[in-house]
Design an enzyme around this catalytic site. Sequence first.
Site, PDB file in Angstrom:
ATOM      1  N   HIS A   1      -8.468  31.399  26.086  1.00  0.00           N
ATOM      2  CA  HIS A   1      -8.523  30.903  24.697  1.00  0.00           C
ATOM      3  C   HIS A   1      -7.366  29.916  24.508  1.00  0.00           C
ATOM      4  O   HIS A   1      -6.404  30.193  23.783  1.00  0.00           O
ATOM      5  CB  HIS A   1      -8.415  32.094  23.735  1.00  0.00           C
ATOM      6  CG  HIS A   1      -8.889  31.814  22.347  1.00  0.00           C
ATOM      7  ND1 HIS A   1      -9.396  30.589  21.941  1.00  0.00           N
ATOM      8  CD2 HIS A   1      -8.940  32.620  21.241  1.00  0.00           C
ATOM      9  CE1 HIS A   1      -9.728  30.668  20.657  1.00  0.00           C
ATOM     10  NE2 HIS A   1      -9.471  31.875  20.213  1.00  0.00           N
TER      11      HIS A   1
ATOM     12  N   CYS B   1      -3.990  37.112  17.093  1.00  0.00           N
ATOM     13  CA  CYS B   1      -4.885  35.955  16.952  1.00  0.00           C
ATOM     14  C   CYS B   1      -5.933  36.169  15.871  1.00  0.00           C
ATOM     15  O   CYS B   1      -6.501  35.201  15.374  1.00  0.00           O
ATOM     16  CB  CYS B   1      -5.540  35.644  18.289  1.00  0.00           C
ATOM     17  SG  CYS B   1      -6.512  37.027  18.911  1.00  0.00           S
TER      18      CYS B   1
ATOM     19  N   ARG C   1     -17.724  27.663  22.532  1.00  0.00           N
ATOM     20  CA  ARG C   1     -17.290  29.060  22.640  1.00  0.00           C
ATOM     21  C   ARG C   1     -18.395  29.787  23.382  1.00  0.00           C
ATOM     22  O   ARG C   1     -19.533  29.859  22.905  1.00  0.00           O
ATOM     23  CB  ARG C   1     -17.073  29.671  21.253  1.00  0.00           C
ATOM     24  CG  ARG C   1     -16.913  31.172  21.300  1.00  0.00           C
ATOM     25  CD  ARG C   1     -16.407  31.759  20.006  1.00  0.00           C
ATOM     26  NE  ARG C   1     -14.997  31.480  19.837  1.00  0.00           N
ATOM     27  CZ  ARG C   1     -14.200  32.108  18.974  1.00  0.00           C
ATOM     28  NH1 ARG C   1     -14.680  33.059  18.181  1.00  0.00           N
ATOM     29  NH2 ARG C   1     -12.926  31.798  18.882  1.00  0.00           N
TER      30      ARG C   1
ATOM     31  N   ASP D   1      -3.896  41.835  20.339  1.00  0.00           N
ATOM     32  CA  ASP D   1      -5.259  41.356  20.076  1.00  0.00           C
ATOM     33  C   ASP D   1      -6.163  42.589  20.134  1.00  0.00           C
ATOM     34  O   ASP D   1      -5.734  43.676  20.569  1.00  0.00           O
ATOM     35  CB  ASP D   1      -5.651  40.315  21.145  1.00  0.00           C
ATOM     36  CG  ASP D   1      -7.070  39.767  20.957  1.00  0.00           C
ATOM     37  OD1 ASP D   1      -7.613  39.853  19.830  1.00  0.00           O
ATOM     38  OD2 ASP D   1      -7.639  39.247  21.939  1.00  0.00           O
TER      39      ASP D   1
ATOM     40  N   GLN E   1      -6.086  28.752  20.960  1.00  0.00           N
ATOM     41  CA  GLN E   1      -5.309  29.811  20.306  1.00  0.00           C
ATOM     42  C   GLN E   1      -3.863  29.781  20.793  1.00  0.00           C
ATOM     43  O   GLN E   1      -2.919  29.847  19.996  1.00  0.00           O
ATOM     44  CB  GLN E   1      -5.950  31.172  20.633  1.00  0.00           C
ATOM     45  CG  GLN E   1      -5.217  32.342  20.035  1.00  0.00           C
ATOM     46  CD  GLN E   1      -5.338  32.389  18.520  1.00  0.00           C
ATOM     47  OE1 GLN E   1      -6.438  32.371  17.982  1.00  0.00           O
ATOM     48  NE2 GLN E   1      -4.232  32.436  17.818  1.00  0.00           N
TER      49      GLN E   1
ATOM     50  N   ARG F   1      -3.930  27.131  13.707  1.00  0.00           N
ATOM     51  CA  ARG F   1      -5.084  26.717  14.500  1.00  0.00           C
ATOM     52  C   ARG F   1      -5.515  25.309  14.081  1.00  0.00           C
ATOM     53  O   ARG F   1      -5.856  24.460  14.903  1.00  0.00           O
ATOM     54  CB  ARG F   1      -6.261  27.696  14.307  1.00  0.00           C
ATOM     55  CG  ARG F   1      -5.995  29.111  14.801  1.00  0.00           C
ATOM     56  CD  ARG F   1      -5.887  29.176  16.309  1.00  0.00           C
ATOM     57  NE  ARG F   1      -7.045  28.626  16.966  1.00  0.00           N
ATOM     58  CZ  ARG F   1      -8.202  29.279  17.155  1.00  0.00           C
ATOM     59  NH1 ARG F   1      -8.325  30.529  16.767  1.00  0.00           N
ATOM     60  NH2 ARG F   1      -9.223  28.695  17.765  1.00  0.00           N
TER      61      ARG F   1
END
Length: 306
Positions: free
Chosen positions: A129, A264, A102, A224, A132, A292
């Site tokens: 992402h 998310c 990340r 988001d 996700q 996830r």
Amino acid sequence: MRHFIDLHEWSSKDLWRILQLAVHLKAEWRSGGNRPVLHGKTLAMIFQKPSLRTRVSFDVAMQHLGGYALMLGPDEIGLGKRESVADVARVLAGYTQIIAARVFAHQHVCELAQYARVPVINMLSDNSHPCQAMADVLTVYEHFGQLKGLKIAFIGDGNNVAASLLEAAAHFGMHFTIATPRGYELPAHVWERVKGLAAASGATYQAFVDPHEAARGAHVVYTDTWVSMGQEKEAAERVATMRPYQVNQGLLASADAQAVVLHCLPAHRGDEITDEVADGPQSLIFPQAENRLHAQKAILVDLMTP
Ligand code: CP
Ligand code: NVA
């Protein structure tokens, strides 16, 4: 060597295989546990940014599959500071069988992939992402029993999560709309790279400024944060500009009556989403968070199975 950096680099067929594997691994887990197919394998997880879901779900995914995950936090290895990204990649590949990162700069996860002799997974960059988005399509697929032809509306900032969601929609034949204020649109190159995928899958995509127009008739309404990690200095301006983009009951009234809501997480309740919607009957945000785990198990198994 296959890497999981961005969905547009994958074929739709391969992503369908991963989605089906996620469904299978979730059912297997629920019926007593997964087979230890990653026994003896170690995942190195590099985090330059904070995380709850990604960090825990990858760790638990490796445990369930018989493997082991190693957490390397922002102050530990100094990716690109204490040591070059290339050298970190070369060293970690000597100890572990797969690397996940990340990062802020997307280039860093690409460089890890360039220099590691093992698969590299993008656990979120400033640009995208993809893990996700796979959990998101899994959640929609479970709920509706299909993906093709559904309309998914992203409301708010044209950010990393939106970019990967557009790619997923283009692969799986979903109609993607997005509403952002001017100045916060998805970058042109992101639209450009899904053209061929959408043409092949029957997906369509359209950008709006008005959130109600984007949400009209949508089967999935997605939002988001307005302030992504690394954008904290712009917080006041972003929150003020995006205020009209809140996902609330009023906006949901424009969507399909059976629409579901995704986020998310982490959520900034009262900003991009109200409590009433986040905790309401149309919200799938917690099953989405759980997914996830299942989606990433499938990504791990797919990448580590020759
Ligand atoms: N959705 C998501 O990636 O959450 P974390 O930042 O907590 O990992
Ligand atoms: N867009 C958000 C997603 C967090 C999971 C961020 O990058 O901070």
